[in-house]
Design a protein around this motif. Structure first.
Motif, PDB file in Angstrom:
ATOM      1  N   THR A  98     -36.948  40.071  -3.421  1.00 44.82           N
ATOM      2  CA  THR A  98     -35.808  40.165  -3.732  1.00 44.82           C
ATOM      3  C   THR A  98     -34.700  39.930  -2.695  1.00 44.82           C
ATOM      4  O   THR A  98     -33.470  40.246  -2.834  1.00 44.82           O
ATOM      5  N   ARG A  99     -35.297  39.276  -1.560  1.00 48.43           N
ATOM      6  CA  ARG A  99     -34.261  38.913  -0.342  1.00 48.43           C
ATOM      7  C   ARG A  99     -34.783  37.868   0.272  1.00 48.43           C
ATOM      8  O   ARG A  99     -35.972  37.663   0.262  1.00 48.43           O
ATOM      9  N   MET A 100     -34.024  37.240   0.969  1.00 49.43           N
ATOM     10  CA  MET A 100     -34.211  36.298   2.109  1.00 49.43           C
ATOM     11  C   MET A 100     -33.639  36.935   3.392  1.00 49.43           C
ATOM     12  O   MET A 100     -32.668  37.274   3.532  1.00 49.43           O
ATOM     13  N   VAL A 101     -34.743  36.883   4.458  1.00 51.09           N
ATOM     14  CA  VAL A 101     -34.059  37.587   5.586  1.00 51.09           C
ATOM     15  C   VAL A 101     -34.125  36.728   6.789  1.00 51.09           C
ATOM     16  O   VAL A 101     -35.072  35.993   7.040  1.00 51.09           O
ATOM     17  N   LYS A 102     -33.316  36.807   7.599  1.00 48.31           N
ATOM     18  CA  LYS A 102     -33.201  36.133   8.850  1.00 48.31           C
ATOM     19  C   LYS A 102     -34.368  36.610   9.888  1.00 48.31           C
ATOM     20  O   LYS A 102     -34.378  37.598  10.146  1.00 48.31           O
ATOM     21  N   ARG A 103     -34.940  35.584  10.232  1.00 48.55           N
ATOM     22  CA  ARG A 103     -36.381  35.840  11.041  1.00 48.55           C
ATOM     23  C   ARG A 103     -35.839  36.617  12.547  1.00 48.55           C
ATOM     24  O   ARG A 103     -36.569  37.269  12.960  1.00 48.55           O
ATOM     25  N   GLU A 104     -34.855  36.159  12.994  1.00 50.74           N
ATOM     26  CA  GLU A 104     -34.533  36.318  14.294  1.00 50.74           C
ATOM     27  C   GLU A 104     -34.182  37.993  14.297  1.00 50.74           C
ATOM     28  O   GLU A 104     -34.493  38.690  15.158  1.00 50.74           O
ATOM     29  N   MET A 105     -33.577  38.414  13.077  1.00 51.44           N
ATOM     30  CA  MET A 105     -33.608  39.941  12.959  1.00 51.44           C
ATOM     31  C   MET A 105     -34.720  40.802  12.969  1.00 51.44           C
ATOM     32  O   MET A 105     -34.978  41.704  13.516  1.00 51.44           O
ATOM     33  N   VAL A 106     -35.557  40.152  12.025  1.00 53.33           N
ATOM     34  CA  VAL A 106     -37.020  40.772  12.048  1.00 53.33           C
ATOM     35  C   VAL A 106     -37.657  40.822  13.251  1.00 53.33           C
ATOM     36  O   VAL A 106     -38.125  41.937  13.568  1.00 53.33           O
ATOM     37  N   ASP A 107     -37.747  40.007  14.254  1.00 58.90           N
ATOM     38  CA  ASP A 107     -38.343  39.636  15.315  1.00 58.90           C
ATOM     39  C   ASP A 107     -37.579  40.634  16.447  1.00 58.90           C
ATOM     40  O   ASP A 107     -38.645  41.325  17.054  1.00 58.90           O
ATOM     41  N   ILE A 110     -44.349  26.345   3.918  1.00 56.80           N
ATOM     42  CA  ILE A 110     -44.899  27.274   3.118  1.00 56.80           C
ATOM     43  C   ILE A 110     -46.239  27.696   3.897  1.00 56.80           C
ATOM     44  O   ILE A 110     -47.060  27.106   4.347  1.00 56.80           O
ATOM     45  N   ILE A 111     -46.448  29.016   3.813  1.00 53.19           N
ATOM     46  CA  ILE A 111     -47.588  29.619   4.479  1.00 53.19           C
ATOM     47  C   ILE A 111     -48.405  30.474   3.255  1.00 53.19           C
ATOM     48  O   ILE A 111     -47.972  31.472   2.890  1.00 53.19           O
ATOM     49  N   VAL A 112     -49.610  30.152   3.083  1.00 56.57           N
ATOM     50  CA  VAL A 112     -50.331  30.754   1.875  1.00 56.57           C
ATOM     51  C   VAL A 112     -51.460  31.702   2.949  1.00 56.57           C
ATOM     52  O   VAL A 112     -52.156  31.012   3.475  1.00 56.57           O
ATOM     53  N   VAL A 113     -51.294  33.069   2.712  1.00 58.93           N
ATOM     54  CA  VAL A 113     -52.505  33.632   3.625  1.00 58.93           C
ATOM     55  C   VAL A 113     -53.432  34.000   2.625  1.00 58.93           C
ATOM     56  O   VAL A 113     -53.161  35.084   1.619  1.00 58.93           O
ATOM     57  N   ASP A 114     -54.611  33.671   2.508  1.00 55.18           N
ATOM     58  CA  ASP A 114     -55.749  34.287   1.748  1.00 55.18           C
ATOM     59  C   ASP A 114     -56.439  35.148   2.020  1.00 55.18           C
ATOM     60  O   ASP A 114     -57.109  35.016   3.201  1.00 55.18           O
ATOM     61  N   ASP A 115     -56.634  36.225   1.271  1.00 51.34           N
ATOM     62  CA  ASP A 115     -56.958  37.488   1.882  1.00 51.34           C
ATOM     63  C   ASP A 115     -58.634  37.576   1.196  1.00 51.34           C
ATOM     64  O   ASP A 115     -58.822  38.281   0.159  1.00 51.34           O
ATOM     65  N   LEU A 146     -45.953  36.159   8.838  1.00 49.60           N
ATOM     66  CA  LEU A 146     -45.103  36.302  10.202  1.00 49.60           C
ATOM     67  C   LEU A 146     -45.405  35.716  11.180  1.00 49.60           C
ATOM     68  O   LEU A 146     -44.574  35.119  12.028  1.00 49.60           O
ATOM     69  N   LYS A 147     -46.572  35.705  11.770  1.00 52.38           N
ATOM     70  CA  LYS A 147     -46.814  35.270  13.049  1.00 52.38           C
ATOM     71  C   LYS A 147     -47.150  33.659  13.110  1.00 52.38           C
ATOM     72  O   LYS A 147     -46.996  33.072  14.036  1.00 52.38           O
ATOM     73  N   HIS A 148     -47.212  33.316  11.855  1.00 49.94           N
ATOM     74  CA  HIS A 148     -47.244  31.682  11.698  1.00 49.94           C
ATOM     75  C   HIS A 148     -45.746  31.184  11.462  1.00 49.94           C
ATOM     76  O   HIS A 148     -45.417  29.969  11.463  1.00 49.94           O
ATOM     77  N   ALA A 149     -44.626  32.015  10.942  1.00 45.01           N
ATOM     78  CA  ALA A 149     -43.630  31.573  10.739  1.00 45.01           C
ATOM     79  C   ALA A 149     -42.676  30.864  11.794  1.00 45.01           C
ATOM     80  O   ALA A 149     -42.563  31.260  12.665  1.00 45.01           O
ATOM     81  N   LYS A 150     -42.148  29.685  11.327  1.00 41.58           N
ATOM     82  CA  LYS A 150     -41.041  28.874  12.186  1.00 41.58           C
ATOM     83  C   LYS A 150     -39.750  28.801  11.662  1.00 41.58           C
ATOM     84  O   LYS A 150     -39.053  28.312  12.371  1.00 41.58           O
ATOM     85  N   ASN A 168     -36.088  43.412  16.113  1.00 37.09           N
ATOM     86  CA  ASN A 168     -36.397  44.754  15.711  1.00 37.09           C
ATOM     87  C   ASN A 168     -37.896  45.072  15.549  1.00 37.09           C
ATOM     88  O   ASN A 168     -38.172  46.056  15.049  1.00 37.09           O
ATOM     89  N   HIS A 169     -38.739  44.252  15.738  1.00 34.72           N
ATOM     90  CA  HIS A 169     -40.169  44.493  15.501  1.00 34.72           C
ATOM     91  C   HIS A 169     -40.642  45.081  13.993  1.00 34.72           C
ATOM     92  O   HIS A 169     -41.470  46.100  14.097  1.00 34.72           O
ATOM     93  N   ILE A 170     -40.033  44.393  13.012  1.00 36.51           N
ATOM     94  CA  ILE A 170     -40.266  44.791  11.817  1.00 36.51           C
ATOM     95  C   ILE A 170     -41.614  44.136  11.377  1.00 36.51           C
ATOM     96  O   ILE A 170     -41.962  42.836  11.264  1.00 36.51           O
ATOM     97  N   THR A 171     -42.202  45.203  10.653  1.00 31.82           N
ATOM     98  CA  THR A 171     -43.649  44.433  10.326  1.00 31.82           C
ATOM     99  C   THR A 171     -44.038  45.324   8.766  1.00 31.82           C
ATOM    100  O   THR A 171     -43.354  46.262   8.419  1.00 31.82           O
ATOM    101  N   PHE A 172     -44.741  44.661   8.350  1.00 29.66           N
ATOM    102  CA  PHE A 172     -45.402  45.448   6.880  1.00 29.66           C
ATOM    103  C   PHE A 172     -46.384  46.382   7.200  1.00 29.66           C
ATOM    104  O   PHE A 172     -47.307  46.222   8.091  1.00 29.66           O
TER     105      PHE A 172
END
Length: 306
Positions: free
Chosen positions: A155-164, A32-37, A73-77, A166-170
């Motif tokens: 609304t989705r669970m996404v494979k991290r390998e696919m995100v990385d 769990i990664i909580v990012v406090d803004d 995303l940068k901290h995701a494992k 294709n360099h997909i970011t918010f």
């Protein structure tokens, strides 16, 4: 090794964040990664639990939920990525769901069923429910609609390998920062799955936020850019109906405070970027108006017959 990473942006709602985190089962394979803004000092997260880390953003890097999720995303494992909002929570179905996909190496996205609730305790199915049902029943164009008409990350669970890969970011915008992330994930996903059990509870207040209206007004240019990119992607995959620019440029929430000449100029620029005529765009706008009117009339007739 983590199978799942759940990223949660947070700002000034620690009690609701606790409810969200508590709804996630304690498991060795969940990060769990909580990012406090940049929360106020007395409202920063103070939770401690296994597999959880809190990342604090300072004012210089504070750019809303889009920035917070990118940092997450940068901290995701985990092999899989999930996203939650701090004022929402998961249902008891989550643990069984996580058991199901821990060893899945073939699926790129799993679309999650959800319900909507408000501050007075009312709840109803989220719009994704009908789309998931259509996919399960193999209705025409059901998968295309599911991929491209829902763009909320929870609304989705996404494979991290696919995100990385294709360099997909918010987008780091105050509004609509998640739309292109979700659409690009849908575009690059080779295989998908759907879950009919309700896994997520989304909070939607009965009254619209004045803050959101002000934010959207300030971000009109960013919203228009997102719409241009959305249109490009929709054309590429053959998704219809296509959105119009007219409804966005001249919407009261976004146009207030602008001179008409300035709005007209923005509208013309968008049409040129999207390579469409004013006539085509207005046709899309009025077709949507007619569809909404038809749906309203059908709903009223259905109620009258009961």
């Amino acid at each position: 090794m983590f199978s799942y990473t759940i990223i949660i942006p947070h700002k000034n709602c620690p009690d609701l964040l606790k409810r969200c985190v508590d709804s996630i089962p304690v498991r060795d394979d969940v990060q769990i990664i909580v990012v406090d803004d940049n929360s106020d000092e007395d409202k920063k997260p103070s939770l401690e639990r296994k597999g959880m880390e809190v990342v604090l953003l300072d004012a210089s890097s504070s750019k809303g939920a889009g920035r917070a999720r990118n940092v997450g995303l940068k901290h995701a494992k985990g092999k899989w990525l999930l996203f939650a909002d701090a004022d929402d929570y998961y249902t008891d179905n989550l643990s069984k769901f996580l058991d199901k996909y821990a060893d899945d190496d073939t699926t790129d996205i799993v679309y999650l069923n959800a319900s909507v609730f408000n501050e007075i305790g009312e709840s109803a199915p989220h719009s994704v429910s009908k789309l998931i049902e259509g996919c399960r029943n193999n209705l025409p164009n059901a998968e295309l609609r599911l991929r491209y008409s829902v763009w909320t990350p929870w609304t989705r669970m996404v494979k991290r390998e696919m995100v990385d890969a294709n360099h997909i970011t918010f987008d780091e915008l105050p509004a609509t920062n998640d739309k292109m992330f979700c659409l690009y994930c849908s575009y690059h996903a080779r295989t998908i799955a759907v879950e009919s059990d309700v896994l997520y509870m989304y909070f939607k207040p009965t009254k619209g936020s004045q803050t959101d209206k002000k934010r959207n007004h300030l971000m009109l240019d960013g919203l228009l850019d997102v719409r241009v990119r959305t249109l490009e992607l929709y054309k590429k995959v053959g998704y219809k109906p296509l959105p119009s620019f007219y409804e966005l440029v001249y919407h009261p929430h976004f146009s207030a405070g602008f001179q008409k000449e300035e709005l007209d100029r923005k509208y013309k620029q968008c049409l040129e970027k999207a390579n469409i005529s004013r006539f085509q765009d207005l046709c899309r706008y009025y077709r949507k108006k007619l569809r909404n009117l038809s749906a309203t009339i059908s709903g009223l007739l259905s109620k009258a017959q009961k």
